[in-house]
Design an enzyme around this catalytic site. Structure first.
Site, short mmCIF file in Angstrom:
data_model
loop_
_atom_site.label_atom_id
_atom_site.label_comp_id
_atom_site.label_asym_id
_atom_site.label_seq_id
_atom_site.Cartn_x
_atom_site.Cartn_y
_atom_site.Cartn_z
N MET A 143 5.95 2.64 14.26
CA MET A 143 4.97 2.51 13.17
C MET A 143 3.68 3.12 13.67
O MET A 143 3.14 2.67 14.70
CB MET A 143 4.83 1.00 12.92
N GLU A 194 13.57 11.69 8.89
CA GLU A 194 12.41 11.68 7.96
C GLU A 194 11.85 13.08 7.67
O GLU A 194 10.75 13.20 7.13
CB GLU A 194 11.26 10.78 8.44
N TYR A 243 11.12 15.50 9.93
CA TYR A 243 10.30 16.11 11.00
C TYR A 243 11.07 17.27 11.68
O TYR A 243 12.20 17.58 11.29
CB TYR A 243 9.90 15.04 12.01
N ARG A 268 16.88 8.99 16.68
CA ARG A 268 16.80 8.52 15.28
C ARG A 268 17.36 9.60 14.38
O ARG A 268 16.77 10.67 14.21
CB ARG A 268 15.36 8.17 14.91
N HIS A 283 10.30 12.65 4.18
CA HIS A 283 9.03 12.22 3.56
C HIS A 283 8.80 12.94 2.23
O HIS A 283 8.12 12.40 1.37
CB HIS A 283 7.86 12.47 4.50
N GLU A 284 9.32 14.15 2.08
CA GLU A 284 9.09 14.86 0.82
C GLU A 284 10.10 14.46 -0.26
O GLU A 284 10.03 14.98 -1.37
CB GLU A 284 9.12 16.37 1.07
N GLN A 299 0.27 -1.45 1.51
CA GLN A 299 -1.15 -1.31 1.22
C GLN A 299 -2.04 -1.24 2.46
O GLN A 299 -3.03 -0.53 2.45
CB GLN A 299 -1.61 -2.47 0.33
N ALA A 304 -6.72 -15.74 -1.35
CA ALA A 304 -7.93 -15.92 -0.54
C ALA A 304 -8.04 -17.36 -0.05
O ALA A 304 -8.25 -17.62 1.14
CB ALA A 304 -9.17 -15.54 -1.36
N ASP A 354 -6.54 -26.81 -6.37
CA ASP A 354 -6.30 -25.78 -7.39
C ASP A 354 -6.15 -26.44 -8.75
O ASP A 354 -5.56 -27.51 -8.89
CB ASP A 354 -5.07 -24.92 -7.10
N VAL A 389 -11.95 -28.35 -9.98
CA VAL A 389 -13.09 -28.85 -9.19
C VAL A 389 -14.39 -28.56 -9.94
O VAL A 389 -14.57 -27.49 -10.51
CB VAL A 389 -13.10 -28.17 -7.81
N TRP A 423 3.22 7.01 -6.59
CA TRP A 423 4.12 8.01 -7.18
C TRP A 423 5.40 7.34 -7.70
O TRP A 423 5.99 7.80 -8.69
CB TRP A 423 4.43 9.12 -6.19
#
Ligand code: FAD
Ligand code: NAP
Ligand code: SF4
Length: 715
Positions: free
Chosen positions: A62, A201, A203, A251, A289-290, A376, A424, A443, A488, A617
């Site tokens: 990674m 992938e 490469y 790989r 990847h493409e 993300q 949060a 809550d 609350v 995408w």
């Protein structure tokens, strides 16, 4: 072909069918432990003859961004040390180029001189101190490099880099082989237990292997025997310089998912040749990847491609590592038990929870912070050249910076009220309690999770429930006093005499001032996701993440199974796991959308530009395939029983729809904060505002969870 008591068909059924769904459901509910397994396959040692791995968990490579800069190596060492301490069998580093031509980005990480050894020893020593093993991934980006020195098999530009590669000469190929060997030997001197040669992938080595990118007419092009020559020479040379007692993982790409990819027969031929050349084991890669087929985002069914590893395993004698969308010990164990591989690779799940293995071994699997495959904070960061982290674990990549120190003594324990049990508030409450503070979490709703309770209803996002399950386990483990169905107000807070009040009350959906907005045909996204009836023709106002999600939700038919069964998903995206044609592509099943949908935004230009680079995408393609009309540059003029009147390019038009769904962003809800920006009363509690309650604009769960953790770490 059989795997113990199961046939290959049984395995496919298991992964795509009812048994799999039973495991999935159990993970998302309180019955989780009822179906827990012993994990005997996952936790079994692997004897490689010259060395042993303590279990079958491989932390897949990674790219964190830290490998590229020498001053980040102490941080990278801390990151790997935590994962080794958490029990991972073999860690594979992010990709390191063997030479300048192979850089992914300008000045990317390298190991090509003795001067690099000191940095790399920081990593190997940290991992070995915790009893783990570590392999260096050697990655030559080929035409995927985003820099001017790029080379490839042929001078063909890739669709994902603006730099056109130079075709390597035969002398250049010989130098590349030497560079790989030098890098591997240096890795050995730096203390690595082995290397992984990145051959998937899309490469460089993939570019040589496939006719899509290899148009050469010399001894490195044409037949598969010629196309695989470079990969075989590299493995042979590495083995020659590093000796037999060194792990060499290759790989291999099992299905390229691009036109002009390899056939299954060619892949097996390559694997057998590489095995003969000296590979210790195969890791597996899915898709270039493409490719225009998603392979790792949340909507990809878990272990969707595992049957390919099972087929490879039947064709070679060395161990095979199964990969892609495996994120729970149940799935990993089932795959190994049924013979889909000998080891399991998980990269993002180890970012999400460095203690994945130890929790599994201690019978605490329900406490694992499961990777929800959102990309993300990891891949989307990498693509933006930011340090990788994790949405559900903000400490990932910041192990030396975000510290959850236990409170130093009883007098330092604070009484903390957390208002709001969304991401949060959950993050703040669990981190504060884990440090030893006394925490009460309120809550207004009947369950914890906040907006994640809506997100998990979106098809393909079912796994967001895992985050709620994780937080539930942490609330219990750390003794948080949870008070649900409790709205609350300041009086309630005054009764508690808290030292700290953390306001995590989130947001309210924005209701734009459009004439007719209060009409009976207008719904908010909250109504829709909670099951309000929606007509056959729908206009969605607002094309942010939620507008896209709601559109996907509306494309789902009541009664369709969720999560989507693997075979239906493969048909939808046109994937043939038998790899009958080059690359394993087939014609996708035509979409039959149950509704006609218009997705609208006021901004001009393409919709969904704010979505994640690696997932946006997929959402756009899904909506486009289902005929969703995506319009930018729209002004909303009026809503009536006729539908929604819009203006675009100076012309007004009625969209004659039955329902208008408002997904127009949100506004902060922080009425509990004594006065915005003002300090609280002297002698009263300290107030902290986090998540959506602090700023609603560009709020996402990544920020919400990070702010919760940071405020609790600082109490
Ligand atoms: P919330 O989740 O809104 O939680 C606030 C909590 O406070 C609520 O439970 C509420 O009941 C409680 N509360 C409010 N007032 C009081 C009071 N006075 N007393 C007691 N309790 C109170 N984000 C992503 O990053 N990635 C995604 O893919 C993603 N997908 C989404 C999909 C959908 C359909 C939706 C709706 C949201 C999605 N989000 C996503 C956004 C993400 O869920 C939010 O950013 C996140 O939930 C915000 O967390 P929060 O804790 O600040 O607020
Ligand atoms: P958002 O991304 O801010 O989108 C809001 C949308 O509403 C925009 O399309 C905006 O576009 C429109 N809008 C804003 N004000 C408006 C107004 N007054 N009238 C009409 N339209 C208006 O917010 P969201 O979709 O509510 O999502 C909330 C958060 O959750 C986001 O920050 C997002 O990151 C996160 N989320 C992420 C994902 C994901 O896949 N990563 C999925 C869901 C949610 P115009 O102003 O151009 O009209
Ligand atoms: Fe998984 Fe999302 Fe964390 Fe990446 S950011 S590791 S995809 S949960």
């Amino acid at each position: 072909m059989s795997y113990g008591a199961m046939t290959c068909a049984d395995l496919e059924f298991f992964l795509g069918g009812l048994a799999w769904r039973a495991v999935y459901r159990s993970c998302a509910s309180n019955t989780y432990t009822a179906l827990c397994m012993s994990y005997q396959h996952l936790l079994a040692e692997l004897d490689l003859g010259f060395t042993r791995l303590r279990n079958r968990v491989v932390m897949g490579s990674m790219h964190t961004g830290m490998e590229d800069r020498f001053w980040h190596y102490p941080k990278l060492a801390a990151y790997f040390r935590e994962r080794a301490k958490g029990g991972v069998g073999l860690i594979v580093t992010g990709g390191i180029s063997p030479n300048r031509e192979g850089w992914l980005l300008p000045f990317g990480g390298t190991l090509n001189s003795v001067f690099d050894l000191r940095n790399h020893r920081l990593l190997t020593e940290a991992v070995h101190a915790e009893g783990g093993k570590i392999a260096l991934q050697i990655l030559h980006a080929g035409r995927y490099g985003y820099q001017p020195f790029v080379v490839s098999a042929s001078a063909l530009k890739s669709p994902i880099s603006k730099f056109k590669p130079r075709a390597l000469s035969v002398a250049g190929i010989a130098k590349t082989v030497r560079d790989y060997a030098r890098c591997a030997r240096l890795a050995q001197r730096a203390g690595y237990d082995g290397i992984e040669i990145m051959g998937s992938e899309g490469y460089l080595l993939n570019q040589f292997l496939c006719p899509r990118t290899n148009r050469r007419d010399d001894q490195y092009g044409g037949s598969i025997g010629n196309r695989m020559r470079l990969a075989c020479e590299i493995v042979e040379r590495v083995r020659a310089v590093c000796g037999e007692r060194f792990i060499v993982v290759y790989r291999i790409s099992l299905i390229d998912l691009v036109e002009g990819g390899n056939t299954w027969e060619e892949t097996v031929q390559v694997a057998q040749a590489l095995e003969a050349a000296g590979v210790t084991m195969f890791n597996t890669g899915i898709g270039w990847h493409e490719a225009r087929v998603p392979t790792i985002v949340t909507s990809v069914p878990r272990a969707a491609f595992a049957s390919l590893s099972a087929r490879l395993k039947a064709s070679v004698k060395v161990p095979v590592i199964v990969s892609n969308r495996i994120n729970t010990p149940e799935v990993a164990e089932a795959l190994l038990a049924q013979g889909a591989g000998d080891l399991v690779s998980m990269a993002r799940p180890l970012l999400a929870d460095p203690e994945f293995v130890v929790k599994t071994a201690e019978g605490r699997a329900q406490e694992i912070n499961t990777c929800i495959a959102c990309n993300q904070a990891c891949l989307d960061h990498t693509f933006r050249n930011q340090r990788a982290s994790c949405l559900v674990n903000p400490r990932a990549g910041r192990e030396t910076e975000l510290l959850y120190r236990p409170v130093p003594g009883p007098q330092a324990v604070r009484s903390v009220a957390v208002v709001g049990a969304g991401p949060a508030g959950l993050s703040a409450a669990t981190v504060a309690a884990s440090r030893g503070h006394r925490v009460t979490l309120f809550d207004a709703g009947a369950s914890i999770g906040g907006q994640f309770n809506l997100a998990m209803r979106v098809p393909g996002k079912e796994e967001f429930s895992e985050t709620i399950r994780y937080f539930q386990s942490q609330l219990q483990r750390h003794g948080v006093d949870v008070r649900l169905d409790t709205r609350v107000d300041p009086a309630l807070l005054a009764l508690g005499a808290y030292d700290d009040v953390i306001v995590a009350t989130g947001i309210v959906p924005r209701r734009p001032a459009i004439p007719g907005i209060d009409g009976p045909n207008v719904l908010s996204y909250v109504d829709v996701l909670r099951g309000a009836p929606v007509g056959a023709r729908v206009a969605v106002i607002g094309a942010g993440g939620i507008g896209f999600d709601v559109s996907e939700f509306l494309l789902h038919r009541a009664g369709d199974p969720l999560p989507m069964p693997r075979d239906a998903w493969l048909d939808e995206w046109g994937v043939d796991l038998a790899v009958r044609e080059r690359g394993g592509l087939k014609a996708p099943t035509p979409a039959q959308p149950p509704r006609e949908i218009w997705l609208l935004q006021r901004k001009a230009g393409k919709l969904g530009m704010g979505l994640g680079k690696t997932s946006g995408w997929v959402h756009r393609a899904t909506l486009a395939r289902n005929g969703v009309k995506m319009l930018g540059g729209v002004s909303y003029r009026e809503i009536s029983a006729r539908g929604l009147k819009i203006e675009r390019d100076g012309a007004q038009d009625w969209l004659e729809v039955d329902t208008i769904v408002v997904c127009a962003g949100q506004e902060s809800l922080r009425d509990l904060h004594p006065a915005d920006g003002a300090t609280a009363q002297a002698g009263g509690p300290r107030y902290h505002v986090i998540g959506g309650a602090r700023v609603a604009t560009e709020l996402d769960a990544k920020r919400a969870i990070r702010e919760g953790a940071e405020v609790a770490a600082a109490l």
